[in-house]
Each structure stands twice: as structure tokens, then as C-alpha cells.
Write a protein that holds these residues in place. Structure first.
Motif, short mmCIF file in Angstrom:
data_model
loop_
_atom_site.label_atom_id
_atom_site.label_comp_id
_atom_site.label_asym_id
_atom_site.label_seq_id
_atom_site.Cartn_x
_atom_site.Cartn_y
_atom_site.Cartn_z
N ALA A 55 0.84 -1.19 0.00
CA ALA A 55 0.00 0.00 0.00
C ALA A 55 0.88 1.25 0.00
O ALA A 55 1.79 1.38 0.83
N SER A 57 0.72 5.38 0.28
CA SER A 57 -0.21 6.40 0.77
C SER A 57 0.53 7.74 0.93
O SER A 57 1.68 7.78 1.36
N THR A 58 -0.15 8.83 0.57
CA THR A 58 0.40 10.17 0.73
C THR A 58 -0.69 11.09 1.24
O THR A 58 -1.79 11.14 0.66
N LYS A 59 -0.39 11.81 2.31
CA LYS A 59 -1.32 12.80 2.84
C LYS A 59 -0.84 14.18 2.42
O LYS A 59 0.30 14.57 2.71
N ALA A 91 -2.59 7.79 -8.52
CA ALA A 91 -3.13 7.63 -7.17
C ALA A 91 -4.62 7.93 -7.15
O ALA A 91 -5.13 8.70 -7.98
N GLU A 94 -8.71 9.23 -1.51
CA GLU A 94 -9.61 8.57 -0.57
C GLU A 94 -10.43 9.63 0.17
O GLU A 94 -11.56 9.93 -0.22
N VAL A 98 -5.82 12.30 1.60
CA VAL A 98 -5.03 11.08 1.45
C VAL A 98 -5.22 10.49 0.05
O VAL A 98 -6.35 10.30 -0.40
N TYR A 99 -4.09 10.20 -0.62
CA TYR A 99 -4.09 9.65 -1.97
C TYR A 99 -3.34 8.32 -1.95
O TYR A 99 -2.20 8.25 -1.46
N THR A 100 -3.96 7.28 -2.46
CA THR A 100 -3.40 5.94 -2.32
C THR A 100 -3.25 5.23 -3.66
O THR A 100 -3.88 5.57 -4.65
N GLU A 102 -1.52 1.03 -5.09
CA GLU A 102 -1.01 -0.28 -4.67
C GLU A 102 -0.03 -0.80 -5.71
O GLU A 102 -0.21 -0.60 -6.91
#
Length: 246
Positions: A55, A57-59, A91, A94, A98-100, A102
């Protein structure tokens, strides 16, 4: 001594320049552009097993505000020594900034994950390393891999805010401003240049910017004729930092 190149490209900013002339209507009021830089906190594991989904993830924030309206968030991933074979993954937003995404790594080795965030006329690109599977014998300091100095799970943060004029007309001078931060601090003593070129033409014009307040640089420029232009920001400073994005 190693020469440092901090080369930041604010994507491609297309400018559609109108012809010079007087307006019969009211001029738009100048917007109160927020010069506070965006921040991107990249979160990836330091280690992963081969074949396992990881995973990413970036905030993204600006001050105390979550940035939910980023123009673009992409993860660039490459194996040590193979930057020219990097992979880009879009990305997904969410919530709460937050951008996610995989990624499943199918080979052992040290990999670099760099997130490219463009939001509110700013660009930042922190990176981190992830060790996948058996990495015995691999050196985790890949300073020559992609022109960046890594030390273990190194993460670097550079942000740039290009403040564009509200109105741009051919042959009329307009003020351009750039605010640059490195690791959350105003970047002083740098050399900034705008690379400006018209769509479909090979000729590129380079315009030097003048430093002002800490981390702020400005220039007055007039586009020679109407049309669609690309503007790129280049930032250089003597030593210790080497970041680049295309």
C-alpha cells in the motif's frame, strides 16, 4: 565537490495568450493567492516480501487544511540502477487529503518510490526506499542511481509555488513570482529561471528571476505574441541537494 542541481519542472503549464488590446469590461479582481506551500507526507513500508501487494499512501496538506483538490498525484517507482525504466501509477483520492495506490513487486531488490504531487500551482515530490525480498549484497546508498543522495529510508521534500498573473496579454508585461521551500524551509540563495517556449516551436527562451524575500523570486515578462506557451521553472543551488522531475 559535487555540483548540485535542483531541477523542478512544474509539469507543463499551457498559457493561452490573448492579443493586446483594451477591455471594455471591468478587470477581474486580483485573487489572494495562498503562498503557504503544500506538504506531502509519503507513507510506504521500509520492507516488503516479493509478490506481496504494498500500500502506497500520501497525505497532502496546506497549513492545517487537507488538500482534497490536487490536480495530479502519481507514484513513480523504479528498481535501483534502473531509473530509465520507472513506472508511473495514478493515485486515487480517498478522503482527508489522502491519496493511495497499490504496487506488487515481483523481484527482489531495493526500489525507490517517489510521489509527484501537483496542487494549487505547487509541486512537491518526496521519495522513499523499500527493500523487497532478499536484498543481501545490495548497497542501500544509491547516490548515483538517479542523481539523488539516499541514506536508507531517505525522504526529501521540495515544494514550489508558481504564482501566475491573473491576466496575460501579448506584448504586455506581467509579474511572475515563485516561492520555493526545501525540507519546510525557505530556499534562499538559489538561481531560478523560467524556460518559456511556444507550442510547436523549438526555440526556448530563458528568463532569470530575481530573489526577494526569503524563498521568493520574481520577474516581469511580456510574451511576444499570442498563442499557447509552455512555462517551466528551473531551480539550481550549489551543493548537497539534487532533485529532479520531468
Amino acid at each position: 565537490m559535487k555540483k548540485t542541481l535542483l531541477f523542478l519542472t512544474m509539469g507543463i503549464i499551457a498559457l493561452f495568450i490573448s492579443a493586446c488590446g483594451n477591455s471594455n469590461g471591468d478587470e477581474p479582481a486580483e485573487k489572494d493567492n495562498n503562498m503557504e506551500p503544500i506538504e506531502a507526507k509519503l507513507d510506504v513500508p521500509e520492507k516488503s516480501g516479493k509478490g506481496q501487494a504494498v500500500a502506497l499512501s500520501t497525505k497532502v496538506t496546506q497549513g492545517d487544511e487537507n488538500v482534497d483538490d490536487a490536480d495530479e498525484v502519481k507514484y513513480e517507482i523504479w528498481k535501483s540502477g534502473h531509473k530509465d525504466e520507472s513506472e508511473m501509477i495514478e493515485a486515487k483520492h480517498e478522503k482527508d487529503g489522502v491519496y493511495t495506490a497499490e504496487k506488487t513487486f515481483d523481484k527482489d531488490g531495493i526500489n525507490t518510490v517517489q510521489v509527484h504531487v501537483t496542487a494549487r500551482d505547487m509541486h512537491t515530490m518526496p521519495k522513499a526506499e523499500i527493500a523487497v525480498g532478499n536484498t543481501e549484497g545490495e548497497d542501500q546508498d544509491h547516490g548515483g542511481d538517479d542523481g539523488n543522495d539516499h541514506q536508507g529510508h531517505h525522504e526529501s521534500t521540495v515544494s514550489i509555488h508558481l504564482k501566475k498573473p491573473d491576466t496575460v496579454k501579448a506584448e504586455e508585461k506581467a509579474d511572475w513570482k515563485v516561492h520555493v521551500e526545501n525540507e519546510g524551509e525557505a530556499l534562499e540563495g538559489a538561481e531560478l529561471r523560467l524556460e518559456i517556449y511556444k507550442e510547436g516551436q523549438e526555440k526556448h527562451e530563458w528568463v532569470d528571476m530575481t530573489p526577494g524575500e526569503p524563498g521568493e523570486y520574481s520577474v516581469t515578462y511580456a510574451f511576444p505574441e499570442k498563442g499557447s506557451y509552455n512555462v517551466q521553472v528551473h531551480v539550481t543551488k550549489g551543493e548537497e541537494i539534487h532533485e529532479h522531475t520531468m
